[in-house]
Design an enzyme around this catalytic site. Structure first.
Site, PDB file in Angstrom:
ATOM      1  N   GLY A 242       0.820  -1.209   0.000  1.00 25.92           N
ATOM      2  CA  GLY A 242       0.000   0.000   0.000  1.00 25.92           C
ATOM      3  C   GLY A 242       0.849   1.252   0.000  1.00 25.92           C
ATOM      4  CD  GLU A 264       4.856  -3.561  -4.314  1.00 28.58           C
ATOM      5  OE1 GLU A 264       4.037  -2.648  -4.553  1.00 28.58           O
ATOM      6  OE2 GLU A 264       4.894  -4.625  -4.938  1.00 28.58           O
ATOM      7  CB  CYS A 298       2.881   0.013  -6.755  1.00 30.91           C
ATOM      8  SG  CYS A 298       3.167  -1.752  -6.885  1.00 30.91           S
TER       9      CYS A 298
END
Length: 528
Positions: A242, A264, A298
């Site tokens: 997140g 992460e 991401c």
């Protein structure tokens, strides 16, 4: 992203991957302790899911701990058989799983099938095969004369109970995908999926039961983010995906119990396009890896630096390709290219970043606004005349935007690429791959691709993790499963005298002998 209760905080914390989202986003608990799950492309309620409360969570923890020893005792071969059985179940149910992901997340069918179902099928086989190798006992040799003749080895033992706190942008890959190596290592796992997208995780739990996973070895806890702190307290290891903001809260909570964590976190991944790049391929990649999954990845390309001689041509190619993207409600294969955004608050953040850029002098060449009508849609957007005073170049946007900046040379590109608190992923584009590799080593990121982007995530042998504020630890490779274990060093003495030379009682003669031995071994100058 999970909400996490921390000391000094009141009320709900934020939830969402990479978003500055509040607890007001998405589904809310009803009086019957149920979550309403909505399709972000239509706004309709597609499911109501019972929530786990604090008491239920602690019961799940107790059952998981009771089930774990037998799961560990199955050994790598026994666990591997079940992982492969689940792989086959996923392949038999691939369309059903993809449709579930599309319905609760809003992404295009291909994004769900390839980046999620395909990843899980690969990962189950990979960890079933590699776990015995990555976690095998390691023999150790020493130069110390004091352990001469001893057998030494390092053993990897499962930590026990792993808590996985997953995001909403990849309901399978970054939720159940993190559970796979933890299970392969012999742990029990409790997965807390994001409140926006719990259905895929529940579907995988159904599959695990059908193929014969022992009861309670893998459990899904659909619960408010405010209870995530209790999962952190109970677990022996926590894997969180997140935003950096919430990742810090996870670490703060885990520090109370000295629970190790893997994180992460956010990314602002740069793309460097050199004058000698294959512009057609670079433009295709820039469009795909910035807009895939509606930009909610991401490791997506979030900012581009292009050398001046090819800037205009690169921008022309990118705008032409972005304008041809089909945006809309996802259907079956080939229906759309870019689907809906998943979170209402994330959509507002994207709007804020674009508005900030325009107010500071950026130009929108295509897109730039949300689409009217039902669903959470934002037009694929290309921004130029951007600089590092703008939010779109400094903060994670996490949406279908592509800001492109002109640079004088590669040195300026590297400097700007590194001018960020994040360091998750990057890419360099040049026909001179040797030069590209040299530049990659100067970019401050956990991963840097040359003439590619994001596909490294499918190479499960290759570690993937962030530098700086982008995370802690890594996925994939040996470390991707060893993080779910604890090391035990074992030394075995088979043949030895009744009393070693260094044991009591101390005697002057023996001490002098040992002193001369030390000087003999370590007192000589090191050879050049």
């Amino acid at each position: 992203m999970a909400e996490v209760e921390t000391a000094g905080k009141t009320g709900a914390e934020r939830e969402g991957n990479g978003a500055k989202a509040t607890a007001n986003e998405g589904p809310r608990a009803t009086e019957q302790a149920e979550l309403e799950v909505r399709n972000p492309a239509t706004g309709e309620v597609i499911a109501r899911v019972p929530q786990v409360d604090s008491q239920r969570l602690h019961e799940m923890v107790e059952r998981a701990r009771a089930a774990q020893p037998a799961w560990e005792a199955l050994g790598f071969e026994g666990r591997g058989r079940l992982l492969r059985a689940l792989q086959q179940w996923i392949l038999r149910n691939d369309t059903r799983i993809a449709d579930t992901i599309v319905a609760e997340n809003g992404k295009a069918f291909e994004d769900a099938l390839l980046a999620e179902v395909g990843y899980a099928a690969q990962a189950l086989a990979f960890w079933a095969k590699r776990a015995p190798k990555y976690l095998a006992d390691e023999k150790v040799r020493s130069n110390s004369p004091f352990v001469f003749g001893r057998k030494m080895l390092v053993r990897y033992a499962p930590v026990g109970l792993v808590g996985v706190i997953g995001p909403w942008n990849y309901p399978l890959t970054n939720n159940f995908g993190d559970c796979i190596p933890a299970l392969a290592a012999g742990n029990a796992v409790i997965l807390k999926p994001a409140s926006l997208t719990p259905l895929t995780s529940l579907l995988l739990a159904e599959g695990a039961r059908e193929v014969g996973f022992p009861e309670d070895v893998f459990q899904v806890a659909v619960m408010p983010g405010s209870l995530a702190g209790e999962l952190i307290d109970a677990a022996d290891y926590v894997m969180f995906t997140g935003s950096t903001e919430v990742g810090r809260k996870v670490m703060e909570r885990a520090a109370r119990t000295l629970t190790p964590v893997g994180l992460e976190l956010g990314g602002k991944d740069p793309m460097i396009v050199l004058a000698d790049a294959d512009l057609e391929r670079a433009a295709n990649a820039a469009v795909h890896y910035s807009m895939q999954n509606t930009g909610q990845t991401c490791i997506s390309i979030e900012r581009v630096y292009v050398e001046e001689p090819v800037y205009d041509e690169f921008v022309r190619l990118v705008v032409e390709k972005v304008q041809n993207l089909r945006v809309g409600k996802p259907g079956g294969p080939g229906a759309v290219d870019v689907g809906a955004m998943t979170s209402p608050d994330q959509l507002e953040l994207v709007e804020r970043h674009v508005r900030d850029a325009v107010e500071k002098g950026a130009r929108v060449l295509t897109g730039g606004k949300r689409r009217e009508g039902e669903g959470l849609f934002f037009e694929p957007t290309v921004l130029v005349d951007v600089n590092h005073s703008m939010l779109c170049m400094r903060e994670e946007t996490f949406g279908p935007t592509l800001p492109i900046m002109k640079v004088r040379d590669v040195e300026e590109a590297i400097r700007l690429a590194n001018d960020s608190p994040y360091g998750l992923q990057a890419s360099v584009w040049t026909k001179d791959t040797a030069k590209g590799a040299r530049i990659a080593r100067q970019v401050q990121s956990g991963v840097c691709c040359v003439n590619d982007a994001m596909v490294n995530y499918m190479a499960l042998e290759l570690p993937m993790g962030g530098w700086k504020a982008s995370g802690l630890g890594s996925r994939h490779g040996a470390d991707g499963i060893r993080k779910y274990t604890k090391k035990q060093s074992i030394l075995i003495t088979r043949f030895a005298p009744k009393r070693d030379l260094h044991m009591f009682p101390y005697r002057q003669r023996t001490t002098r002998l040992l002193e001369r031995l030390l000087k003999l071994l370590y007192g000589r100058r090191a050879r050049r």
